[in-house]
Design an enzyme around this catalytic site. Structure first.
Site, PDB file in Angstrom:
ATOM      1  N   LEU A  95       0.692 -15.387   7.310  1.00  0.00           N
ATOM      2  CA  LEU A  95       0.365 -16.928   6.303  1.00  0.00           C
ATOM      3  C   LEU A  95       0.912 -17.686   7.064  1.00  0.00           C
ATOM      4  O   LEU A  95       1.944 -17.245   7.899  1.00  0.00           O
ATOM      5  CB  LEU A  95       1.021 -16.428   5.095  1.00  0.00           C
ATOM      6  N   ASN A 109       6.471  -9.472  -0.448  1.00  0.00           N
ATOM      7  CA  ASN A 109       5.929  -8.315   0.314  1.00  0.00           C
ATOM      8  C   ASN A 109       6.315  -7.089   0.863  1.00  0.00           C
ATOM      9  O   ASN A 109       7.650  -7.053   0.323  1.00  0.00           O
ATOM     10  CB  ASN A 109       5.638  -9.569   1.714  1.00  0.00           C
ATOM     11  N   HIS A 111       7.127  -4.094   3.208  1.00  0.00           N
ATOM     12  CA  HIS A 111       6.913  -3.150   4.336  1.00  0.00           C
ATOM     13  C   HIS A 111       8.114  -2.162   4.787  1.00  0.00           C
ATOM     14  O   HIS A 111       8.618  -1.918   3.796  1.00  0.00           O
ATOM     15  CB  HIS A 111       7.657  -4.407   5.461  1.00  0.00           C
ATOM     16  N   SER A 138      11.236  -1.786   2.502  1.00  0.00           N
ATOM     17  CA  SER A 138      11.759  -3.466   1.713  1.00  0.00           C
ATOM     18  C   SER A 138      10.800  -4.156   1.434  1.00  0.00           C
ATOM     19  O   SER A 138      10.018  -4.188   1.622  1.00  0.00           O
ATOM     20  CB  SER A 138      12.110  -4.295   2.977  1.00  0.00           C
ATOM     21  N   ASP A 147       7.778 -10.278   7.917  1.00  0.00           N
ATOM     22  CA  ASP A 147       8.504  -9.941   7.598  1.00  0.00           C
ATOM     23  C   ASP A 147       9.981 -10.275   7.507  1.00  0.00           C
ATOM     24  O   ASP A 147      10.903  -9.291   8.025  1.00  0.00           O
ATOM     25  CB  ASP A 147       8.378  -8.753   8.794  1.00  0.00           C
ATOM     26  N   GLU A 176       8.055   3.735  -1.285  1.00  0.00           N
ATOM     27  CA  GLU A 176       7.090   2.083  -1.467  1.00  0.00           C
ATOM     28  C   GLU A 176       7.168   2.081  -2.991  1.00  0.00           C
ATOM     29  O   GLU A 176       7.123   0.704  -3.905  1.00  0.00           O
ATOM     30  CB  GLU A 176       6.333   1.989  -0.485  1.00  0.00           C
TER      31      GLU A 176
HETATM   32  C1  GAR Z   1       2.171  -0.329   3.350  1.00  0.00           C
HETATM   33  O1  GAR Z   1       3.232   0.503   4.233  1.00  0.00           O
HETATM   34  C2  GAR Z   1       2.915  -1.428   3.400  1.00  0.00           C
HETATM   35  O2  GAR Z   1       3.984  -1.020   3.439  1.00  0.00           O
HETATM   36  C3  GAR Z   1       1.981  -1.660   4.782  1.00  0.00           C
HETATM   37  O3  GAR Z   1       0.628  -1.348   5.355  1.00  0.00           O
HETATM   38  C4  GAR Z   1       0.786  -0.692   4.457  1.00  0.00           C
HETATM   39  C5  GAR Z   1      -0.523  -0.501   3.029  1.00  0.00           C
HETATM   40  O4  GAR Z   1      -1.081   0.513   2.247  1.00  0.00           O
HETATM   41  N1  GAR Z   1       2.912  -3.095   5.175  1.00  0.00           N
HETATM   42  C6  GAR Z   1       2.856  -3.814   5.857  1.00  0.00           C
HETATM   43  O5  GAR Z   1       3.446  -3.108   7.193  1.00  0.00           O
HETATM   44  C7  GAR Z   1       3.222  -4.855   6.265  1.00  0.00           C
HETATM   45  N2  GAR Z   1       3.641  -5.686   7.895  1.00  0.00           N
HETATM   46  P1  GAR Z   1      -1.539   0.741   1.233  1.00  0.00           P
HETATM   47  O6  GAR Z   1      -3.133  -0.450   1.263  1.00  0.00           O
HETATM   48  O7  GAR Z   1      -1.865   1.642   0.771  1.00  0.00           O
HETATM   49  O8  GAR Z   1      -0.372  -0.260   0.213  1.00  0.00           O
END
Ligand code: GAR
Length: 220
Positions: A95, A109, A111, A138, A147, A176
């Site tokens: 973005l 977000n 990450h 995080s 990030d 997460e």
């Molecule tokens: C998650 O692991 C998230 O942390 C990562 O993408 C995956 C999405 O999984 N995001 C990034 O890497 C952002 N920089 P999900 O669609 O099952 O939530």
């Protein structure tokens, strides 16, 4: 209690979105899901949200001449749904500063690394290659640089012998799903302030014992 109207932005399967929506359905949770938006029409998470009665909208970035045009539509869609908070949940589109500034301190977000270590893609393999013994995830407020931004919550897990990027990703993903709802709860309830780009909590926060890796089995 007025619940904060929350948008969730996804690009794929949306497991973090599911964790957020499930948490928001708990009585007393200070936020409610008001729209799910994906920049990829084929994202599996869109149908999951629609089946639960949450407006689920595809805004295909490939249909727009440039990032500004895409973000203008995204911004208008958020306004149309009276959005107050935005959670990026596997939203894999950078973005620009214009959008980030308009939603400053209302845009979060998740990450899959212990930021500021390993921003960007392929975090788990890079952590393994670097010999990291503790990895994690995080939740942070979004700033223009990828990030980056004030960190709201982190979870750490130990690397086990034989771990691969896939096994690590699976264990980190479980973490997460715990910290994103926690961070959203804190932000939506007004317990969070940002001071000099650090997050301060107007609520008691319990810090557990340190995670030590390797933790050797006791020998007698
Ligand atoms: C998650 O692991 C998230 O942390 C990562 O993408 C995956 C999405 O999984 N995001 C990034 O890497 C952002 N920089 P999900 O669609 O099952 O939530």
């Amino acid at each position: 209690m007025m619940k904060k109207r929350t948008a969730i932005l996804i690009s794929g399967r949306g497991s973090n979105m599911q964790a957020l929506v499930t948490a928001m359905q708990e009585p007393g949770f200070p936020a409610e899901p008001c729209v799910v938006i994906s920049n990829r029409p084929e994202a599996l998470g869109l149908s999951w949200a629609a089946e639960r009665g949450i407006p689920a909208i595809a805004i295909d970035h490939r249909q727009f001449a440039n990032r500004m045009a895409f973000e203008a539509r995204l911004h208008q869609t958020l306004l149309d749904h009276n959005v107050e908070l935005i959670c990026l949940a596997g939203f894999m589109r950078l973005l620009t500063g214009g959008f980030v500034d308009r939603w400053r301190d209302r845009l979060m977000n998740i990450h899959p690394s212990l930021l500021p270590a390993f921003p960007g893609l392929d975090t788990h393999q890079r952590a393994l290659d670097a010999g990291a013994l503790i990895v994690g995830c995080s939740v942070h407020f979004v700033r223009t640089e990828m990030d980056s931004g004030p960190i709201l919550a982190q979870a750490a897990i130990g690397v086990l012998p034989g771990d691969t990027a896939e096994t690590l990703a699976a264990r980190v993903l479980e973490a997460e799903h715990q910290i994103y709802p926690l961070a959203l709860r804190l932000v939506a309830s007004g317990a969070v302030r940002i001071d000099n780009e650090s997050v301060l909590f107007d609520a008691p926060v319990v810090v557990d014992k340190p995670l030590v890796v390797p933790r050797l089995a006791a020998t007698h």
